[in-house]
Design a protein around this motif. Sequence first.
Motif, PDB file in Angstrom:
ATOM      1  N   ARG A  47       0.828  -1.210   0.000  1.00 37.52           N
ATOM      2  CA  ARG A  47       0.000   0.000   0.000  1.00 37.52           C
ATOM      3  C   ARG A  47       0.858   1.254   0.000  1.00 37.52           C
ATOM      4  O   ARG A  47       0.448   2.287  -0.542  1.00 37.52           O
ATOM      5  N   THR A  50       2.147   1.577  -3.626  1.00 38.72           N
ATOM      6  CA  THR A  50       1.106   2.005  -4.568  1.00 38.72           C
ATOM      7  C   THR A  50       0.511   3.363  -4.186  1.00 38.72           C
ATOM      8  O   THR A  50      -0.528   3.752  -4.718  1.00 38.72           O
ATOM      9  N   ILE A  52      -1.146   4.269  -1.739  1.00 41.69           N
ATOM     10  CA  ILE A  52      -2.444   4.273  -1.045  1.00 41.69           C
ATOM     11  C   ILE A  52      -2.245   4.881   0.338  1.00 41.69           C
ATOM     12  O   ILE A  52      -3.042   5.682   0.798  1.00 41.69           O
ATOM     13  N   ARG A  54       0.990   6.456   3.107  1.00 37.84           N
ATOM     14  CA  ARG A  54       2.306   7.081   3.032  1.00 37.84           C
ATOM     15  C   ARG A  54       3.188   6.520   4.153  1.00 37.84           C
ATOM     16  O   ARG A  54       2.697   6.253   5.253  1.00 37.84           O
ATOM     17  N   PRO A  72       0.986   6.235  -9.586  1.00 39.92           N
ATOM     18  CA  PRO A  72       0.036   5.117  -9.719  1.00 39.92           C
ATOM     19  C   PRO A  72      -0.266   4.713 -11.155  1.00 39.92           C
ATOM     20  O   PRO A  72      -0.541   3.545 -11.428  1.00 39.92           O
ATOM     21  N   TYR A  77      -1.622  -2.776  -9.873  1.00 39.78           N
ATOM     22  CA  TYR A  77      -1.691  -3.509  -8.606  1.00 39.78           C
ATOM     23  C   TYR A  77      -2.912  -4.407  -8.593  1.00 39.78           C
ATOM     24  O   TYR A  77      -4.029  -3.972  -8.816  1.00 39.78           O
ATOM     25  N   PRO A  79      -4.692  -6.524  -5.973  1.00 44.07           N
ATOM     26  CA  PRO A  79      -4.698  -6.874  -4.554  1.00 44.07           C
ATOM     27  C   PRO A  79      -5.148  -8.306  -4.314  1.00 44.07           C
ATOM     28  O   PRO A  79      -5.799  -8.908  -5.172  1.00 44.07           O
TER      29      PRO A  79
ATOM     30  N   GLU B 220     -10.383  -2.004  -2.832  1.00 43.48           N
ATOM     31  CA  GLU B 220      -8.968  -2.372  -2.884  1.00 43.48           C
ATOM     32  C   GLU B 220      -8.410  -2.116  -4.285  1.00 43.48           C
ATOM     33  O   GLU B 220      -7.289  -1.669  -4.441  1.00 43.48           O
ATOM     34  N   VAL B 221      -9.228  -2.448  -5.279  1.00 39.88           N
ATOM     35  CA  VAL B 221      -8.802  -2.239  -6.660  1.00 39.88           C
ATOM     36  C   VAL B 221      -8.831  -0.742  -7.000  1.00 39.88           C
ATOM     37  O   VAL B 221      -7.913  -0.211  -7.613  1.00 39.88           O
ATOM     38  N   ILE B 223      -8.686   2.044  -5.083  1.00 38.91           N
ATOM     39  CA  ILE B 223      -7.801   3.040  -4.474  1.00 38.91           C
ATOM     40  C   ILE B 223      -6.360   2.937  -4.937  1.00 38.91           C
ATOM     41  O   ILE B 223      -5.547   3.783  -4.579  1.00 38.91           O
ATOM     42  N   SER B 224      -6.062   1.915  -5.742  1.00 49.85           N
ATOM     43  CA  SER B 224      -4.718   1.938  -6.319  1.00 49.85           C
ATOM     44  C   SER B 224      -4.681   2.893  -7.516  1.00 49.85           C
ATOM     45  O   SER B 224      -3.617   3.206  -8.038  1.00 49.85           O
ATOM     46  N   SER B 225      -5.864   3.340  -7.944  1.00 49.11           N
ATOM     47  CA  SER B 225      -5.915   4.298  -9.055  1.00 49.11           C
ATOM     48  C   SER B 225      -6.367   5.676  -8.615  1.00 49.11           C
ATOM     49  O   SER B 225      -5.953   6.678  -9.169  1.00 49.11           O
ATOM     50  N   PRO B 228      -9.005   7.898  -2.046  1.00 46.78           N
ATOM     51  CA  PRO B 228     -10.267   7.579  -1.381  1.00 46.78           C
ATOM     52  C   PRO B 228     -11.232   8.762  -1.363  1.00 46.78           C
ATOM     53  O   PRO B 228     -12.436   8.594  -1.559  1.00 46.78           O
ATOM     54  N   LEU B 423     -10.534   0.459   4.454  1.00 50.65           N
ATOM     55  CA  LEU B 423      -9.474  -0.558   4.466  1.00 50.65           C
ATOM     56  C   LEU B 423      -9.439  -1.338   5.772  1.00 50.65           C
ATOM     57  O   LEU B 423      -8.551  -2.130   6.015  1.00 50.65           O
ATOM     58  N   ASP B 442      -1.919   9.947   6.958  1.00 48.70           N
ATOM     59  CA  ASP B 442      -2.104   9.153   5.728  1.00 48.70           C
ATOM     60  C   ASP B 442      -1.295   7.884   5.767  1.00 48.70           C
ATOM     61  O   ASP B 442      -0.163   7.884   6.172  1.00 48.70           O
TER      62      ASP B 442
END
Lengths: 298, 442
Positions: A47, A50, A52, A54, A72, A77, A79, B220-221, B223-225, B228, B423, B442
């Motif tokens: 995470r 990627t 998501i 920090r 990104p 990714y 998951p 999950e898918v 938030i990799s792009s 949130p 999450l 974060d």
Amino acid sequence: MNVLQLEKVRKTYQNHVAVDEVSFSVPEGSIFGLLGPNGAGKTSLIRIITTITRADSGVIYLNGDQLNGSHPTQIGYMPEERGLYKKMKVGEHLTYLARLKGLSKKEAKTQIDYWLEKFEIQDWQKKKVEELSKGMQQKIQFIATVVHQPKLLILDEPFSGLDPINTNLIKDEIRELRKKGASIIFSTHRMEQVEEICERIVLINQGKNVLEGNVKDVKNQFKEHLYRIEYDGELPSNINIGDGLIKQEEEAIIVKIDNERDSNLLLSQMLQSGTHIRLFQEILPSLNEIFIKQVGSN
Amino acid sequence: MNNLWLIIQREYLTRVKKRSFILMTILTPIIMVAFIVIVGFIFAYQGDKTRIAVKNDSDIKVVLPSQGSKTVFVNKKEHLDTLKNNYKESDFDGVLYIPPVSNMNNDWHVQYFSEQQLSLVIKENIEGKIAKQLRRYKIKALNINEKDLANIENTNVALDETNLSINEAGELEEKETKNSAAIATILGTIMGFMVYIVLFVYGMMVMRSVMEEKMTRIVEVMISSVKPFELMLGKIIGVGGVGLTQFLIWGILGTGLLFVAQFFMPEIDPSQIDMANAPSATDMDDMQAKVYEVMELVSEQNWGLIFFSFIFYFLGGYFLYASLFAAVGSAMGDDLGEGQSLTLPITIPIILAIYIMFAVINNPNSTLATWSSIFPLFSPIVMPARIPFEPAWWELGLSMIVLLATSIFFVWLSGRIYRVGILMYGKKVSLKELGKWMFYKD
């Protein structure tokens, strides 16, 4: 050149350290195994990579640049826990995810057509996701992960829910993507898959980097200098194994030889004795054994 | 920004294209209008045709109109006994006998002979008609001036209100206020109630959708792009757009259908509606004047302001509550029941607001009205209800600013809870925990 480089990355949640000063690097164009038991901090680490979450401290470089918000789009990714919108049509869904990764409508269509054709599933386009089996959905997930041609692919248990045929199909695709220049981080518990696919690994346990290196080097590092020798008939009496004999079976022995030169000596002695040798092999530990040993010892 | 737009599009389009949405949106007004038409038909139903033979022995000229209605009266000269014996052969349902007027004071009894009982409606119709003739007969017989009598009977008192205010020059100013309270009450209640429905229906829709995304692990898918916050905001805006669309379609379709339905509505015989006191010519004028007055009052409402503030409080309230619902949805597990302790703190102010609104409608300028229409958790429901009562400008302005600021703040705050919640799995979350999430880094 490393596609990804982590330096002393640390991440804490309220009262526990999820990632504890982890450093490793992923060479460009390699398939890299990110291993560790459940709760080791793999997902936390992924995470962070990627973007998501920090990291609290430490530095991460992607292609030599410090990790930032634009990255990104260069990462794909997949998951471990993954889902799709059940009511959406496959084509629409893939387009949506591709466009979120910055592709234009046209680029998305080209890529999606390419992949659907490759997997011979063009006729799924108009199907709703909920009409697909779990394995079929995994294929769509895979396409969604690679549709934007990422430089770095992160696959978390990519074969779960796939039958052996589809597993091989995806494995071949992973290898082909690597050939085209992508680097792949592969996270799994299935050690035999790691051994088969990965060139380098890093093992994380309790947030810490336990070991890192080439699969071959790691195996050598943990080898116990054991050899298995199989032969016809009786073991020649002139051979001196001393206290190195670990186990004797019918027409086979397992011996421990600390020095590599001594193993050559033993082999030549056996040849000279005229015994017919069927097998003379150094026993290397499997990653599974190394994994259990390392994680267990901590 | 590009991603936010894509998310809004998806959230909006997938909902609007759903069969259930299309059915709901189009069918609801049709069903409502059909309902009104059917009720109209039911009320207009007069039963089967009834033929009544009338034998009038009085010196009152009784005119019982038979055209248009399903009751037919036929005057007969034959003797009452003959009629009683033969009415069936002549295809009558019964015989109405009007005896001579014997005295001026008591009730006058007329008689109906039949195998079957008369329906209440027809009975009242006949009584009303004959009473009217009798009244006229009495006026004549007693030698009373009909105009004087009408004057006495039409005794009404009207209370005129005059609004006092101090103008800029510091002088007392008088302004006649129209009697618009009734219309303002109806209009205010409708608007407050509509916002209430919006907050609940679409707020819950956002919450359920967030939960679903979390449970099916789509987040999950995603938030990799996308961030949130983008995902949450996109969902809130998308669903809000669905709400606006639905209201717009209902508004247009409803008005159109009602217009069309007028032609299908059965004509209700005015003599059937209120036969006992069928409106006299003066009553009719009176009613027309009243209708005209109502129309005038309706058109005098500040529709521009009403429309603008409705949209403003609709959106402001929606953003405020939908973001809270999104935050709570992100914290929930599979179990909806378990989430009740989390949704309750959001639903309580909404329900309180609707109760306050009903109180405020009756006292639109009370202290409660002023402060509850400024307090941002209540104002989206209370203020629209007060708008037709023309609240002070400073109240409206302050209320809007407070709501706008609070909405933005709550969206931001919810974003902070949401990013942690989506999450977080397998943990029963308390309100206290939710509060802590706001301060996570974060």
